[in-house]
Design an enzyme around this catalytic site. Structure first.
Site, short mmCIF file in Angstrom:
data_model
loop_
_atom_site.label_atom_id
_atom_site.label_comp_id
_atom_site.label_asym_id
_atom_site.label_seq_id
_atom_site.Cartn_x
_atom_site.Cartn_y
_atom_site.Cartn_z
N GLU A 143 0.87 -1.17 0.00
CA GLU A 143 0.00 0.00 0.00
C GLU A 143 0.91 1.22 0.00
O GLU A 143 1.84 1.30 0.79
CB GLU A 143 -0.87 0.00 1.26
CG GLU A 143 -1.75 1.24 1.35
CD GLU A 143 -2.42 1.39 2.70
OE1 GLU A 143 -3.42 0.70 2.96
OE2 GLU A 143 -1.93 2.22 3.51
N THR B 57 -3.71 4.88 -1.14
CA THR B 57 -4.64 5.43 -0.14
C THR B 57 -5.29 6.71 -0.63
O THR B 57 -4.81 7.36 -1.56
CB THR B 57 -3.89 5.74 1.18
OG1 THR B 57 -2.78 6.58 0.87
CG2 THR B 57 -3.41 4.48 1.85
N TYR B 58 -6.40 7.06 0.02
CA TYR B 58 -7.10 8.31 -0.29
C TYR B 58 -7.08 9.19 0.96
O TYR B 58 -7.36 8.71 2.06
CB TYR B 58 -8.55 8.04 -0.71
CG TYR B 58 -9.17 9.28 -1.29
CD1 TYR B 58 -9.16 9.49 -2.66
CD2 TYR B 58 -9.70 10.27 -0.47
CE1 TYR B 58 -9.67 10.66 -3.20
CE2 TYR B 58 -10.22 11.44 -1.00
CZ TYR B 58 -10.20 11.62 -2.36
OH TYR B 58 -10.70 12.78 -2.89
N GLY C 59 -13.44 5.89 5.65
CA GLY C 59 -12.46 6.99 5.62
C GLY C 59 -12.31 7.60 7.00
O GLY C 59 -13.23 7.57 7.82
N GLN D 153 7.24 5.36 17.02
CA GLN D 153 6.09 4.60 16.50
C GLN D 153 5.48 3.67 17.56
O GLN D 153 4.32 3.28 17.44
CB GLN D 153 6.51 3.79 15.27
CG GLN D 153 6.69 4.66 14.04
CD GLN D 153 7.19 3.90 12.84
OE1 GLN D 153 7.53 2.71 12.92
NE2 GLN D 153 7.26 4.57 11.70
N LYS E 62 7.93 4.69 2.72
CA LYS E 62 9.34 4.27 2.82
C LYS E 62 9.47 2.83 2.30
O LYS E 62 8.93 1.91 2.89
CB LYS E 62 9.81 4.32 4.26
CG LYS E 62 9.90 5.73 4.81
CD LYS E 62 10.72 5.76 6.09
CE LYS E 62 10.83 7.17 6.64
NZ LYS E 62 9.55 7.73 7.06
#
Ligand SMILES: Cc1cc2nc3c(=O)[nH]c(=O)nc-3n(C[C@H](O)[C@H](O)[C@H](O)COP(=O)(O)OP(=O)(O)OC[C@H]3O[C@@H](n4cnc5c(N)ncnc54)[C@H](O)[C@@H]3O)c2cc1C
Length: 318
Positions: free
Chosen positions: A19, A50-51, A126, A247, A306
């Site tokens: 993705e 993705t959006y 979304g 993260q 990345k």
């Protein structure tokens, strides 16, 4: 070609898929391709894009007043999909969302995708607008992914919003939906969340992609529960290597997932992010190996812009 056909054609072999995010506004598509080029070695049969809906930013005006502006930081999902299909001859899966679209705009966007020869969509509610806390649908927009899915299913049957349209061309989208091994954050419990997941499948979703997880047991239990309630479609695990110390808290906050104690402890011991990246890659390779042994249809990596860690993982597996 459709995602579901890629999975069928693989005849049980686990595929490599990714993705990606559209570049930030103002950036060049070349940088995206440079990032993706090395991953082509592993022949992904499809790539998700993705959006990203609009968000509000505050700009300081003369006199110190703040002006609220709406902006989309990562536009270009449809363009990126078309560019990837053209450049790499690889199928794409644009994400389409309820947020920010009314039904007519959704219909027009689906017509664009159909004309571009895009055969797949991942249908989602979304994210809500940042800082708004909860998801708010557009007037005459969809509230849940299942409603948006129904619109795609209707178009696949040639049913457009204007009932007077004659001799319409049906679209032919393969529809994927999202699933949450650790439960969607807004669901009261996993059982209820699974009920709505089944609803999406019953309406016509042909496969499920999961939210990221770092403990395979969570995924295996989720798949078992899905099968118990009669969900039979392929379930694709979405995974991601941890690459920075921060993260360990950002991912649980953003995605409402757990980081296993052992992984968090290993990251904690690292002196810098270079060391964290090694830990994250190794963890992800182990996760991937076990998932592959269990015969998952594809290992779907969240690249988050990345490719290097994904490249190093894929080199050990594909
Ligand atoms: C693989 C994947 C990819 C993603 N890609 C993007 C992206 O590109 N852009 C983006 O903005 N976000 C993306 N997201 C985030 C996603 O949009 C959010 O997690 C969103 O909050 C839920 O989306 P959904 O499609 O799962 O929603 P839904 O299926 O609509 O579910 C949302 C919540 O409502 C509940 N629910 C569902 N139907 C009903 C109903 N009929 N009545 C009552 N409750 C109901 C569910 O249990 C759940 O709690 C992605 C998530 C995943 C897992």
């Amino acid at each position: 070609m459709k995602v579901i056909d890629h999975i069928r054609n693989a005849k049980g072999k686990t595929l490599f898929t990714i993705e990606i995010l559209p570049p930030l506004k103002g950036e060049n598509i070349r940088s995206l391709f440079d990032n993706m080029d090395p991953l082509m070695e592993f022949k992904p049969p499809f790539i998700d894009v993705t959006y990203h809906r609009e968000e509000y930013v505050y700009k300081k005006k003369e006199g110190g007043l703040l002006e609220k502006r709406s902006t989309r930081k990562r536009p270009g999902t449809v363009g990126i999909c078309a560019a990837i299909q053209n450049h790499y001859k690889i199928d794409t899966v644009p994400h389409i969302i309820c947020g920010g679209f009314n039904r007519e705009e959704t219909e027009n966007a689906l017509i664009d995708l159909h004309f571009l020869g895009i055969d797949n969509v991942l249908v989602l509610q979304g994210d809500g607008i940042k800082n708004e806390g909860r998801f708010v649908p557009e007037p005459d927009g969809h509230k849940y992914a299942s409603e948006l899915l129904q619109q795609v299913v209707d178009m696949n049957q040639g049913k457009y919003l204007d009932e007077d349209l004659q001799n319409t061309t049906p679209t032919n989208f393969c529809i994927g939906v999202a699933g949450y091994p650790e439960k969607h954050f807004a669901a009261p419990n996993l059982k209820t969340d699974l009920k709505y997941l089944k609803m999406k499948v019953d309406l016509g979703a042909e496969y499920i992609v999961t939210q990221m997880f770092f403990n395979n047991k969570v995924f295996f239990d989720f798949v078992d529960k899905c099968r118990e309630i009669g969900i039979t479609v392929p379930i694709i695990p979405g995974i991601k290597p941890i690459t920075t110390k921060s993260q360990v808290s950002i991912l649980p906050t953003t995605f409402h997932i757990d980081i296993p104690e052992e992984l968090a402890d290993e990251v904690e011991k690292c002196r810098d992010n270079a060391a964290v990246k090694e830990v994250g890659i190794e963890w992800c390779v182990q996760q991937s190996r076990e998932l592959m042994t269990r015969g998952v249809p594809t290992l779907h990596y969240y690249s988050m812009g990345k490719s290097d860690p994904i490249y190093r993982i894929a080199r050990q597996l594909f």
